[in-house]
Each structure stands twice: as structure tokens, then as C-alpha cells.
Design a protein around this motif. Structure first.
Motif, mmCIF file in Angstrom:
data_model
loop_
_atom_site.group_PDB
_atom_site.id
_atom_site.type_symbol
_atom_site.label_atom_id
_atom_site.label_comp_id
_atom_site.label_asym_id
_atom_site.label_seq_id
_atom_site.Cartn_x
_atom_site.Cartn_y
_atom_site.Cartn_z
ATOM 1 N N ILE A 27 -15.141 19.074 25.950
ATOM 2 C CA ILE A 27 -14.947 17.984 26.894
ATOM 3 C C ILE A 27 -16.146 17.971 27.834
ATOM 4 O O ILE A 27 -16.506 18.999 28.414
ATOM 5 C CB ILE A 27 -13.652 18.163 27.697
ATOM 6 N N ARG A 28 -16.771 16.821 27.970
ATOM 7 C CA ARG A 28 -17.914 16.678 28.873
ATOM 8 C C ARG A 28 -17.417 16.207 30.236
ATOM 9 O O ARG A 28 -16.668 15.229 30.325
ATOM 10 C CB ARG A 28 -18.918 15.675 28.315
ATOM 11 N N LEU A 29 -17.823 16.917 31.280
ATOM 12 C CA LEU A 29 -17.467 16.551 32.644
ATOM 13 C C LEU A 29 -18.749 16.152 33.377
ATOM 14 O O LEU A 29 -19.573 17.001 33.736
ATOM 15 C CB LEU A 29 -16.778 17.720 33.351
ATOM 16 N N VAL A 30 -18.937 14.854 33.562
ATOM 17 C CA VAL A 30 -20.152 14.331 34.185
ATOM 18 C C VAL A 30 -20.082 14.513 35.697
ATOM 19 O O VAL A 30 -19.128 14.061 36.344
ATOM 20 C CB VAL A 30 -20.343 12.838 33.853
ATOM 21 N N VAL A 31 -21.081 15.173 36.243
ATOM 22 C CA VAL A 31 -21.208 15.360 37.690
ATOM 23 C C VAL A 31 -22.399 14.526 38.143
ATOM 24 O O VAL A 31 -23.527 14.785 37.723
ATOM 25 C CB VAL A 31 -21.413 16.841 38.057
ATOM 26 N N PRO A 32 -22.196 13.516 38.985
ATOM 27 C CA PRO A 32 -23.281 12.601 39.332
ATOM 28 C C PRO A 32 -24.217 13.090 40.425
ATOM 29 O O PRO A 32 -24.914 12.282 41.046
ATOM 30 C CB PRO A 32 -22.523 11.346 39.777
ATOM 31 N N ILE A 60 -20.234 21.066 31.774
ATOM 32 C CA ILE A 60 -20.700 20.293 32.923
ATOM 33 C C ILE A 60 -21.998 19.581 32.558
ATOM 34 O O ILE A 60 -22.937 20.195 32.047
ATOM 35 C CB ILE A 60 -20.940 21.190 34.147
ATOM 36 N N ASP A 61 -22.047 18.290 32.829
ATOM 37 C CA ASP A 61 -23.225 17.476 32.542
ATOM 38 C C ASP A 61 -23.696 16.833 33.837
ATOM 39 O O ASP A 61 -23.150 15.827 34.278
ATOM 40 C CB ASP A 61 -22.874 16.405 31.502
ATOM 41 N N ASN A 62 -24.710 17.436 34.478
ATOM 42 C CA ASN A 62 -25.234 16.903 35.738
ATOM 43 C C ASN A 62 -26.156 15.722 35.457
ATOM 44 O O ASN A 62 -27.167 15.863 34.772
ATOM 45 C CB ASN A 62 -26.003 17.980 36.508
ATOM 46 N N ARG A 63 -25.780 14.555 35.966
ATOM 47 C CA ARG A 63 -26.588 13.334 35.830
ATOM 48 C C ARG A 63 -26.829 12.783 37.227
ATOM 49 O O ARG A 63 -26.132 11.880 37.669
ATOM 50 C CB ARG A 63 -25.885 12.306 34.944
ATOM 51 N N ALA A 64 -27.787 13.375 37.927
ATOM 52 C CA ALA A 64 -28.012 13.051 39.335
ATOM 53 C C ALA A 64 -28.954 11.873 39.502
ATOM 54 O O ALA A 64 -29.728 11.532 38.609
ATOM 55 C CB ALA A 64 -28.564 14.272 40.053
ATOM 56 N N ILE A 70 -26.365 6.898 38.725
ATOM 57 C CA ILE A 70 -26.829 7.200 37.370
ATOM 58 C C ILE A 70 -25.735 7.894 36.570
ATOM 59 O O ILE A 70 -25.450 7.536 35.425
ATOM 60 C CB ILE A 70 -28.107 8.056 37.419
ATOM 61 N N GLY A 71 -25.103 8.883 37.179
ATOM 62 C CA GLY A 71 -24.037 9.600 36.490
ATOM 63 C C GLY A 71 -22.836 8.726 36.204
ATOM 64 O O GLY A 71 -22.229 8.797 35.123
ATOM 65 N N MET A 72 -22.485 7.872 37.148
ATOM 66 C CA MET A 72 -21.334 6.997 36.945
ATOM 67 C C MET A 72 -21.599 5.967 35.857
ATOM 68 O O MET A 72 -20.714 5.632 35.064
ATOM 69 C CB MET A 72 -20.965 6.306 38.253
ATOM 70 N N PRO A 104 -24.933 -0.266 38.688
ATOM 71 C CA PRO A 104 -24.923 -0.236 37.219
ATOM 72 C C PRO A 104 -23.565 0.146 36.643
ATOM 73 O O PRO A 104 -23.456 0.495 35.483
ATOM 74 C CB PRO A 104 -25.976 0.833 36.900
ATOM 75 N N TYR A 105 -22.531 0.103 37.474
ATOM 76 C CA TYR A 105 -21.164 0.387 37.028
ATOM 77 C C TYR A 105 -20.192 -0.375 37.905
ATOM 78 O O TYR A 105 -20.503 -0.732 39.040
ATOM 79 C CB TYR A 105 -20.862 1.890 37.089
#
Length: 320
Positions: A27-32, A60-64, A70-72, A104-105
Motif C-alpha cells: 500500500i502506497r501512502l503519499v505524504v505531500p 511511504i511516498d514523499n511527494r513534496a 504536488i503530492g495531492m 492541480p487537484y
């Protein structure tokens, strides 16, 4: 005894009848936001117990970047298959929709709300070496006697600190000059140095400086007095209920994620947040475990956006 009880709870929660799930797949958990911050810490504290409960790895997938946008946006594009979730915050699902003209969301239509994870109390602090006030009431009196002569720092335009500062001004009828910085680090450093006397922050960040006597806390946004700052009143206690709401982090999924998979994750989070060890690890970071239903969290997000829109209108905050 507590550990045996927790493990038995994990076993019971790891299987929910009638739910089809991609067992074994991560399971990927995106952290913005970047690693090391409160949002990232929350995700990492929960990832291990969630992996045990769900019997799946949680990565954990950090997309800052761009205040969490960007993460959202990345999460909103993900397949709604129950393998992608993300951490929403007051920034991404309150402030950003209120101050940015284009995102963008879509904070409402782009996601399925899962649950609130934690609450983070806020605090107004001053540098007592440069501002001659000893209480919240004294600060309000001083500001009214010196309109526009006192400044407050924030991590940047459109940040939570900025919005908290403007909310304070609107509710108290005072005037201060906003000094935006490029991040929380430079902001707090200048407050400590006496360059800017007032700062709106999360308790976790300012607490060490308050304990060291370098900053003075005047009020906190919480339901009652905090154990770590028992002498500091709440905004509500002082008659400013509009400023008494803390910050928060929650979990969301891409829109279209089946309701049973959303519920499965919500139940797993609820189980993890009951573990005393998890609650203690979060509390050490100034984060307090909460937990809500998907319906409750959906209402909360909509309410926060409307509240922040009012603050943005008052302060005339509009960002491209």
C-alpha cells in the motif's frame, strides 16, 4: 498484557468479511511534504502497525512541493484500487483551496475521505525580550494601542501560520504586519533573534523554545489546557472560539475507491490509534491521536475550506 491485547486486536482487524483486497501487495501512502516533518512523522509512526493489521507492506511516498499540491495531485491521479492512500492536512484541504486560484487537484471531488489521524494544537508565541506584554489580553491591548507597528512571522504567504495570524487579527480587531519567510526554520530563527516579535506555530515546534524561556506562549488552540503548557490558556477560554481549532492530519484515497476498502482502512487506522505505544510516540511529537468516520471527515474538510475562505477574504489573500 497491553501488547497481548493489541496483537489479538490486530488479528481480529486483519480480516473483514466481504472485502476483496489485493492481499500482499504494498500500500502506497503519499505524504505531500518532505521527510522529517510532522506530516511525515505521523505517516511513519502509523505505517508499521497498519502493515501488521492489514497484512500488507505500507510504503511511504514523499511527494513534496507547492504547499502539498504536488503530492495531492499525484494521489488524485492514482488508481482507486485500495492500494494508494495519502495524508491530507489543513494546508492541502483547507488553506490551499481558499488561497490558490488554481489547484492541480479538487479537494472535494478528487478524493474519498477516510479518517482524521491526529490533531496538532497551535500556539501564539512572542519574544518577551522585545515585546513588553505578559499575557494574551496585554498583547491585544498593546496591538490596539499600536496599530500596524508590530509584525508577525509566518513560514510563507498562504501557510497555516499566515492564516492563523490573520484569523487572530480578524477576531481581536487588531492590526499587525505580516512578514512571510521561506519556511518555518528562517521564520522561527528571526523570532528568536528578536527581528519579529510574534509567531503563530504548532506547539510541537515552539515548545522547546518556550521551555527554555526564549519564547513566551500566550494561548493555545485546543479543547483544554495542555499538560505540556498547563499555565497557558486556550483561545476558547479567553473568549476567542474562532481561533481555538487546532491543525490536523487525515487520511484520504483517490475518488472512486470502493467504500468497503475505505472502511477497511478506516477500521485499521482506528485499531492502530488505540495502541498506547502509538499514541505515546505521536504525543511526543505534539500530535494527538483522534480518528473519525469517513462521513465525519468529509464534513470536516468541507467546513475547513469554508472557514479558510472567510479568513482569505478578510486578509485579501489570493495566490496564483
Amino acid at each position: 498484557m497491553q501488547r497481548r491485547h493489541f496483537l489479538s486486536t490486530l488479528a481480529a482487524a486483519s480480516f473483514v468479511p466481504g472485502i476483496s483486497f489485493a492481499q500482499g501487495k504494498p500500500i502506497r501512502l503519499v505524504v505531500p511534504f518532505p521527510p522529517g516533518g510532522a506530516t511525515d512523522i505521523t505517516a511513519r509512526v502509523l505505517s508499521e502497525p497498519l502493515a501488521k493489521i492489514l497484512q500488507q507492506p505500507v510504503v511511504i511516498d514523499n511527494r513534496a512541493g507547492a504547499g502539498g499540491s504536488i503530492g495531492m495531485a499525484e494521489l488524485a491521479r492514482a488508481a482507486p484500487d485500495g492500494l494508494s492512500f495519502g495524508v491530507a492536512t489543513l494546508s492541502t484541504h483547507g488553506v490551499n483551496p481558499a488561497v490558490y486560484q488554481k489547484l492541480p487537484y479538487d479537494p472535494i471531488k478528487g478524493f474519498a475521505a477516510v479518517t482524521e489521524l491526529v490533531k496538532a494544537p497551535g500556539v501564539i508565541v512572542i519574544n518577551p525580550a522585545v515585546l513588553p506584554v505578559g499575557s494574551f489580553a496585554e498583547l491585544v491591548k498593546y496591538l490596539k494601542a499600536n496599530p500596524g507597528k508590530v509584525s508577525y512571522a509566518s513560514p510563507g504567504n498562504g501557510t497555516i501560520g499566515h492564516m492563523w495570524g490573520e484569523l487572530f487579527k480578524s477576531s481581536t480587531g487588531t492590526s499587525m504586519v505580516h512578514i512571510p519567510y521561506r519556511g518555518a526554520g528562517p521564520a522561527i530563527n528571526d523570532v528568536l533573534a528578536g527581528q519579529v516579535p510574534v509567531y503563530f506555530d504548532q506547539v510541537a515546534s515552539s515548545l522547546p523554545h518556550v521551555k527554555a524561556g526564549k519564547l513566551k506562549a500566550l494561548a493555545v488552540s485546543w479543547s483544554g489546557r495542555l499538560d505540556v503548557l498547563p499555565e497557558v490558556p486556550t483561545y476558547g477560554e479567553l473568549g476567542y472560539a474562532a481561533s481555538n481549532d487546532p491543525s490536523w492530519f487525515g487520511m484520504i484515497a483517490p475518488a472512486g475507491t470502493p467504500a468497503e476498502l475505505v472502511l477497511r482502512m478506516q477500521q485499521a487506522v482506528a485499531t492502530a490509534l488505540k495502541d498506547p505505544a502509538v499514541r505515546e510516540r505521536l504525543a511526543l511529537q505534539g500530535l494527538y491521536a483522534s480518528g473519525t468516520t469517513p462521513a465525519e471527515f468529509t464534513k470536516q474538510i468541507a467546513s475547513e475550506i469554508e472557514k479558510m475562505k472567510k479568513v482569505a477574504a478578510f486578509a485579501r489573500i489570493r495566490l496564483d
